[in-house]
Design an enzyme around this catalytic site. Structure first.
Site, PDB file in Angstrom:
ATOM      1  N   GLU A 382       0.829  -1.203   0.000  1.00  0.00           N
ATOM      2  CA  GLU A 382       0.000   0.000   0.000  1.00  0.00           C
ATOM      3  C   GLU A 382       0.854   1.239   0.000  1.00  0.00           C
ATOM      4  O   GLU A 382       0.530   2.254  -0.615  1.00  0.00           O
ATOM      5  CB  GLU A 382      -0.928   0.000   1.220  1.00  0.00           C
ATOM      6  CG  GLU A 382      -1.986   1.106   1.213  1.00  0.00           C
ATOM      7  CD  GLU A 382      -1.600   2.367   2.001  1.00  0.00           C
ATOM      8  OE1 GLU A 382      -2.451   3.247   2.138  1.00  0.00           O
ATOM      9  OE2 GLU A 382      -0.440   2.485   2.475  1.00  0.00           O
ATOM     10  N   ASP A 411      -7.263   1.351   8.161  1.00  0.00           N
ATOM     11  CA  ASP A 411      -5.808   1.370   7.971  1.00  0.00           C
ATOM     12  C   ASP A 411      -5.223   1.746   9.330  1.00  0.00           C
ATOM     13  O   ASP A 411      -5.183   0.901  10.237  1.00  0.00           O
ATOM     14  CB  ASP A 411      -5.495   2.373   6.842  1.00  0.00           C
ATOM     15  CG  ASP A 411      -4.010   2.534   6.542  1.00  0.00           C
ATOM     16  OD1 ASP A 411      -3.165   2.090   7.338  1.00  0.00           O
ATOM     17  OD2 ASP A 411      -3.691   3.140   5.495  1.00  0.00           O
ATOM     18  N   HIS A 512       5.381   7.400   9.152  1.00  0.00           N
ATOM     19  CA  HIS A 512       6.341   6.979   8.114  1.00  0.00           C
ATOM     20  C   HIS A 512       7.807   7.164   8.521  1.00  0.00           C
ATOM     21  O   HIS A 512       8.685   7.217   7.652  1.00  0.00           O
ATOM     22  CB  HIS A 512       6.068   7.699   6.783  1.00  0.00           C
ATOM     23  CG  HIS A 512       4.840   7.222   6.073  1.00  0.00           C
ATOM     24  ND1 HIS A 512       4.543   7.565   4.776  1.00  0.00           N
ATOM     25  CD2 HIS A 512       3.811   6.407   6.473  1.00  0.00           C
ATOM     26  CE1 HIS A 512       3.384   7.014   4.413  1.00  0.00           C
ATOM     27  NE2 HIS A 512       2.934   6.313   5.425  1.00  0.00           N
TER      28      HIS A 512
HETATM   29 ZN    ZN Z   1       1.305   5.015   5.153  1.00  0.00          ZN
HETATM   30 ZN    ZN Z   2      -1.559   3.170   5.912  1.00  0.00          ZN
END
Ligand code: ZN
Ligand code: ZN
Ligand code: CA
Ligand code: CA
Ligand code: ZN
Ligand code: ZN
Lengths: 704, 704
Positions: A382, A411, A512
Site C-alpha cells: 500500500e 488502515d 512513516h
Molecule cells: Zn502510510
Molecule cells: Zn496506511
C-alpha cells in the site's frame, strides 16, 4: 434460513469479546521487525496473518496468499543516498544524516530502510539552494519572480501538495533536485528538542525523523494500469510512467533542514512560508549567506534508488455466507509499513486480527455463520501506492463489482485517542451511527462512541438535526480508493483520531518514520489500547450488520441529502456563469430531485413490506437495488487522465469545493482559460453527472 | 410461485397462435407510407405500435414513447442533390436520375426520400471521373500508381468496405467527390433489365434502384457519445465528428453508373474490378474516352444534405415479471426505414407485433405472466446508425447491465425463405436449437426449422457433432450492437435467409431502395408469410424460455468451445512470432483452460441440484452467474477509438481472422510496422483478453 437477520445478542457477544490485551499482543507481534513491502519482515507478517487466519480454533474458513509482481522503488543499501553541501573545490562541508537517531533498540534494526522518496529517479544533482515553501505551483511562481530557478536545488516542506507533485512542479521551473522535510510548525506544534520535548518524551517527531513515502501520483502498480500484475502481464515501459519525480528527490529531517534553511541568503520569505525554526526563512540568494559556514557552496544530491519488479503478497481470508454466499462484505487493511509501522498500518491490522479472532471462534464453534460471505484482505505494498488492493480489484473486477455489498477499510485504526472519525458513502451513515451508539467511548464511562463523536465533529442535517459529521471518500489516501473509485462499492474508512483543539499536527508525528513503533503507539497514542478496542468494536459491529442484515442497512435518503448539498453548492457557485454560456443546470437539478423521489419511494416499499415473510427474492431485489445503486455513478471515461477514478460524485478534485468534482475542476479551468472548448468541458461534466444521478435513481425506482 | 418454470404446453399454444394472416396485415399496415426516421410516416408507425401495445385485449402491461434529440442528415427536398456531366462551357450533357422509376404506386409517394448518403457533407465537387472498384485503401493505392487522383471524382461500387469509409479512403488521395452504386454482378446475379428480369418481375434490383444508407462509422448519436441525447445534453461540435465522409458523396443507380463507367477512358481495370455491365470497366483517363459522348467533360456533384437535431422516438412496452421482475428479457427491432421498408425493418416489426399480440392476449386473459419481466423496444433512427437503441443503452446503462438476462434482435426477419440463420453469444446456442426443433420449417411438411437449417449451414462441434452453425455478433449491423458490445448482454440476432446456392446477392436486392415494399415482400420474399411465421415462432419460443425458465437456458460449455476455437487460431497464427518477441501466450492458454474448467464445474453444480425444491436464492445465484458472465468480457479502455466496442471477444476486427479481435488487429499492425511499440500493443491485448477470460471464469466458479 432464508430470513436470517442480525442477531443483537450476537453483536453484544462480539462487543464483549474484543479485548485490549489481544490488541496489544497483536500489535507487539506485528511490529517486531520493520516490514516494508516485500522485505523479509513483510514475509514474516504474511506468515503471521496466515497462521492466525488458518488457526483451527479462531481462524477463518479459508485463507491464502495471493501474489502480484509489482514495480517498487528502493534505495541501495550498499550505496546510500547522500545529500551534502560542498564548496567550489568539492570539499564536503556538511552531510545530511543517513539514518534516524536511535532512542530505543528499534531504530538500530538493520532492516530500517534509509529515508527515501520512492520512485524518485537515481542521479546526481547539484546547485544553489532555494526555499520553495510547500512546492506548490504558486510557490515556484513566486520564487521565479525574483530568482532564476534553473539549475537550483529546492528545499520544500511537507504538506499543501502531493509528494511527487512537488518535484514535478519544481522541474517545470528548471530546478534540478528537490529536498523535502517536515517543518516542526506543521507537525510538532512548534516543538523541536529531543532533550525533553519530542519522542521518546512525547508523541512529537524527533529532529532526525524523516517521513518516507511514495512520490507517485497514481495508485496501483505503475507498470500495469487496469491489468493485474502477473508474471507475463504487459507492462508499460518504465520511461512512460507519469506522475513521478522527474528530478532526484530526497526527504530529510528537520534538524538538517534547519541547518540548510537558516543559512540561506536572499529575500525574506513571505510570512506564511515561515516555519518553526528559530531563524528567518530566506528564499536563497539563490544559495547561502556569505556569512554562513556554507558561503557560496552548493547542495548536492546523490540518489541511488532503483526500480524493481518484485513479488508482493496480499493475504486473503474468507468466511462463507450461509444464505447468500454470492454476496460479499469485504474488510481490509494494508500490512506493509515503511519501518515498524506500529500505527501505520499495524494498529489497523491488530484490529482486523482481533475481529477475525472473535468471529472466527464463533464460526469454528458452530455458533455463527454470516448470511453473506465475508472477505478479509491484508493488502501488500500500500505504501507504494495502494498496490495490493488495486491489483486485486483489477483482477476480480466483474466478480467484485457484481457481488460486493460493502467495503470497510481500517488502515491506521488510532491516529489519536480522542474521537471516532469516519468517511463513507452517505448511504452508510445510518449503520455507522447505529454501531457507534452501541460501543463505549474509550475512557469515558457511560458515553458511547457516538455521543463522544458528536461533541468533536458535527453538522446539522436537514433530516436528522445535529449528528456527527461523516466525511467523504474523495481522495486515494488508503486502500478504499480502488473500491470506491474504480468499483463504485459502498465503502467506509474509519479510525480514532485527534482532539483538534489540542494539536495542529498534520498527522501523528511519527508517521512513516523509524519512530512509529510499539513503544510509541503504546505509550503515546493509545495507552491501554482502549481506542483500538473501540474501533474494533465499531468496525466489527458494522461488518456484522452488513453481513447479517436481512435488509441491507443502507439509507439512500442520506445519499440524497449529500447530493442536494453538492447541488446547492454547484448552483450557487456556477449557475449564473453557466447560464451566460447557455449551459443549463436544469438536467442536474432534475436528476437530484428524481434521486430524492426514488429514494423516498424505495423507502416506502421497504416500510410497507414484511420482508421476513415474503419470498426471499423480494428482499434480494431490494438489496440489489441498494447494493448496485452506487455503481451507476461510475463513468470510465469521465476522468481519462486519472487512473482508477470513475466515480463521478467522489472523484478527487483540485478545486477544493464541496461539489461534483468533474464540474468543479472543469469550471475552474474554463473560468481561467475562457476558452469555448473548456466551457464545453464544463457542459460535458454537467451532462455526465446528471446522467449518472438519473441512472442511480433508476436503480432505486420500481424495477419495471 | 418461486419455482415457476417453462410450461411446454404454453409454448405449444404460443406456436399455434402465431398466424400468417396477422403477419401479413401487420406488414401491410406498417408499410402503407414511407417511414424514414422522424418523418410523418415514422410518427404514424409510432402511433400504430403504441396502439397495438396499449390494446386492452392483446396489448402489454404498459407502453410508452421515449424520445431522444438526435443528429440526423437529410437531403433538401426543395433543392435536390444533383450529379451531372458537364463540358468545359458548363453545358449539362447528362444528369443522374433524382428518383427511382415508378412501377407500383409506391415509388411515387411524395414522402419517398431522394437517394442520398446520410452524413455526407453538402457542397459542390467537380472533376474527372475515375473508377475505384470498392473504394478500399488498396483500390485507391492501385489507382494512385498510374493516376494523379487529386481533384478527381471517384465512382465505387457497394461492398468490400464501409459506406462512409470509401469516402474517407478516397479523400486521403485528394479525390474531391464520391459516387457509389450497386453493381448488378454483386446484387442481381448479373441481371439488369427491368423489361423482364428485375423487379416488378423478380426480387432483383431495377436499374434505377439506389441503396440509401448512413455513411457514418460509429453507431449511436454522433454528437453525444456515451450520453443519452436529451434536450440539454452536451453535444460535441459537429466539426469534431469523425468517421463520416470528408467530401461530397452520393449513391446512384446502376443504369446511370453504367452510362458513366462504360464511357471511361484509361487502362482496363483489373479483372476482379470488372462488374456486370456489358462493357469493359476502365480506370478513367482520368475522365472519359474521347470517343464517348462526354469526351473531356467532368462529373459534378451538388450535394445539399443538411444535418439536423430532431426528435426520434423509441416505443417501449413491458410485461412485468411475476417472480423476478428485476430480471429483464429484452426483445427489439428498429421501426424506421429508408423508404417503405417492407423487409427492412418492417418484416421484423411485423413479427414483433405478432409475438406481442399472442403473448399480450395470454397476459390480458390472465393465463400467463412470465417469471421475468419482458421489455419490447421498437427503436428509432436505426438506419442513421443504431441510434435509438444506443441512446437507450446509454441512458439506462447500469440498470440494463445489472438486470438484463438476454437481448433478442429480429430486424429483417426474412431476407429470403430458405433457412434460419442466427448469430449469438455461444451460450445461447442450445436454447436456439431447442426452439428451432419445435417449429415447422416453412413449406416443408414434417421438417423442423432446425432440421432444415442444418442442411444449409452446419459445422462439426467437438462436443455436439454436426450442428447448425450459429454465427458471431462481431459487427454493428443492427440494434444488437449496443447490447452486445457496450453492455455485454448475451444476445441473439436472427432471421430467415437465402439458399446461397441460388444467389450471390450481397443482400436482398431491394435493400434500402424504394422497391422494398409490401408488394415486393409478399410476392418475392415470403409469399404466404410462412417464413415470417417460422421466425416469429422460433424467436417467441426463445423469448418465452428466457423469460420463464427457472434455470436460465445458457450453456457456458458452448462458450468455452468458441473460446477454444479462437485460441487455436490465435496460437496457430501468432504464437511463433510472439515468442520471438518474448510475448507469452501462456496466460491466454491458461485462461481458456480455466474457463472450460469453470464451465464444467458449474454444470456439475447444476446437474446435482434440485433447484425447484431448494431455496430460490440458490437458482438465483446460478442464474446470476450465467447472466453476468458475459459482462466480464467488457473492457471500456481496450478499444479507445471505437465507440461502444467494449466486448473483447466479439469486437469488430479488420483482420478477418476468426480469433480475438484486439490481438488480431494489433498483430496485423505490428507485423506490418515492425515497431516495438506496436508489438507492445499486441502484448497488451493478450493481457487484456486473458484477464477478461479469467474474469469470466471467476463468474462461473464457486462464488466463494
Ligand atoms: Zn502510510
Ligand atoms: Zn496506511
Ligand atoms: Ca495493475
Ligand atoms: Ca448519445
Ligand atoms: Zn434494419
Ligand atoms: Zn437498414
Amino acid at each position: 434460513d432464508v430470513a436470517k437477520d442480525v442477531d443483537e445478542a450476537l453483536i453484544k457477544q462480539f462487543l464483549s469479546e474484543v479485548e485490549t490485551f489481544q490488541l496489544q499482543e497483536n500489535l507487539r507481534e506485528l511490529t517486531k521487525v520493520p516490514h516494508m513491502a516485500t522485505s523479509p519482515g513483510d514475509e514474516e507478517t504474511v506468515k503471521y496473518v496466515l497462521k492466525r487466519w488458518q488457526d483451527p480454533e479462531t481462524g477463518l474458513d479459508e485463507a491464502w496468499r495471493q501474489e502480484y509482481k509489482v514495480y517498487l522503488s528502493f534505495p541501495d543499501p550498499k550505496n546510500p543516498n547522500k545529500v551534502t553541501v560542498g564548496d567550489s573545490s568539492d570539499a564536503v562541508l556538511f552531510t545530511v544524516r543517513e539514518r534516524e537517531v536511535n532512542y530505543t533498540a528499534d531504530q538500530n534494526d538493520p532492516q530500517v530502510v534509509q529515508p527515501f522518496a520512492a520512485y524518485s529517479p537515481a542521479g546526481e544533482a547539484k546547485g544553489k539552494l532555494v526555499f520553495a515553501n510547500q512546492g506548490k505551483p504558486s510557490d515556484f511562481q513566486y520564487l521565479n519572480n525574483t530568482i532564476d530557478l534553473r539549475g537550483t536545488i529546492a528545499i520544500t516542506r511537507y504538506g499543501g501538495e502531493g509528494r511527487g507533485q512537488k518535484a514535478i512542479n519544481a522541474a517545470a521551473y528548471g530546478v534540478v533536485g528537490l529536498l523535502v522535510y517536515t517543518d516542526p510548525l506543521d507537525m510538532n506544534d512548534g516543538l523541536m528538542s529531543d532533550i525533553n520535548e519530542t519522542y521518546p518524551h512525547s508523541w512529537y517527531l524527533p529532529p532526525t525523523g524523516v517521513e518516507r513515502g511514495a512520490y507517485s501520483r497514481d495508485f496501483g502498480d505503475l507498470l500495469t494500469p487496469y491489468l493485474a500484475a502477473k508474471e507475463n502481464t504487459y507492462r508499460i515501459p518504465t520511461e512512460d510512467i507519469t506522475g513521478i519525480p522527474p528530478i532526484p528527490t530526497q526527504p530529510i529531517g528537520f534538524e538538517d533542514a534547519s541547518t540548510l534553511i537558516c543559512a540561506l541568503a536572499g529575500d525574506r520569505a513571505p510570512n506564511d512560508w515561515q516555519g518553526g525554526f528559530k531563524c528567518v526563512y530566506n528564499l536563497g540568494g539563490p544559495g547561502f549567506k556569505a556569512a554562513s559556514p556554507f558561503n557560496d557552496s552548493e547542495v548536492k544530491l546523490d540518489i541511488h534508488n532503483n526500480g524493481a519488479i518484485v513479488n508482493s503478497a496480499n493475504v486473503m481470508g474468507v468466511i462463507r455466507g450461509s444464505v447468500e454466499p454470492d454476496r460479499y462484505v469485504i474488510y481490509g487493511n494494508h500490512r506493509d509499513s515503511w519501518v515498524h509501522g506500529a500505527i501505520d498500518p499495524s494498529s489497523g491490522t491488530a484490529v482486523m486480527l482481533e475481529i477475525t479472532r472473535v468471529l472466527g471462534r464463533m464460526v469454528k464453534q458452530g455458533k455463527w455463520r454470516p448470511r453473506r460471505s465475508i472477505i478479509f484482505g491484508s493488502w501488500g505494498a500500500e505504501e507504494f501506492g495502494l498496490i495490493g488492493s488495486a491489483e486485486y480489484t483489477e483482477e476480480y473486477f466483474t466478480k467484485l463489482s457484481e457481488r460486493t455489498v460493502g467495503y470497510i477499510n481500517v488502515d491506521i485504526s488510532v491516529f489519536a485517542n480522542a474521537t471516532l472519525r469516519a468517511s463513507a458513502m452517505p448511504s452508510m451513515q445510518s449503520v455507522i451511527f447505529r454501531a457507534a451508539k452501541q460501543v463505549d467511548a474509550p475512557g469515558l464511562a457511560s458515553t458511547s462512541v457516538y455521543d463522544n463523536w458528536i461533541r468533536y465533529t458535527n453538522r446539522t442535517s436537514p433530516t436528522h438535526g445535529l449528528i456527527p459529521r461523516v466525511g467523504y471518500l474523495n481522495g486515494a489516501g488508503s486502500d478504499y480508493a480502488a473500491f470506491v473509485h474504480y468499483l463504485g462499492i459502498t465503502s467506509i474508512d474509519m479510525s480514532y483520531t485527534y482532539d483538534r483543539s489540542k494539536t495542529k499536527a498534520r498527522i501523528y508525528p511519527a508517521y512513516h518514520t523509524a519512530y512509529d513503533t510499539f513503544d510509541y503507539a503504546s505509550r503515546f497514542i493509545d495507552p491501554g489500547f482502549v481506542a483500538h478496542q473501540a474501533v474494533g468494536r465499531t468496525a466489527g459491529n458494522i461488518l456484522i450488520r452488513l453481513a447479517d442484515s436481512l435488509l441491507l442497512p443502507f439509507n439512500c435518503k442520506d445519499y440524497a441529502e449529500s447530493l442536494e448539498a453538492y447541488l446547492d453548492t454547484a448552483v450557487t457557485l456556477y449557475q449564473k456563469d453557466l447560464e451566460a454560456k447557455d449551459i443549463s443546470m436544469e438536467p442536474l437539478i432534475q436528476a437530484v430531485a428524481n434521486f430524492r423521489k426514488a429514494a423516498e419511494q424505495l423507502d416506502k416499499v421497504i416500510q410497507s413490506s414484511d420482508l421476513a415473510n415474503e419470498t426471499p427474492l423480494k428482499v434480494r431485489k431490494i438489496n440489489d437495488q441498494l447494493m448496485l445503486m452506487d455503481r451507476a455513478f461510475l463513468n470510465p471515461l469521465a476522468f481519462p487522465h486519472e487512473y482508477g477514478f470513475r466515480h463521478v460524485i467522489w472523484a478527487s478534485s483540485s478545486s477544493g469545493k464541496p461539489t461534483f468534482p468533474g464540474i468543479a475542476d472543469a469550471f475552474a479551468q474554463a473560468n481561467s482559460s475562457h476558452l469555448d472548448s473548456d466551457w464545453g468541458k464544463v457542459h460535458y461534466h454537467v451532462s455526465v453527472v446528471a446522467q449518472a444521478i438519473e441512472g442511480a435513481a433508476d436503480m432505486l425506482n420500481e424495477v419495471i
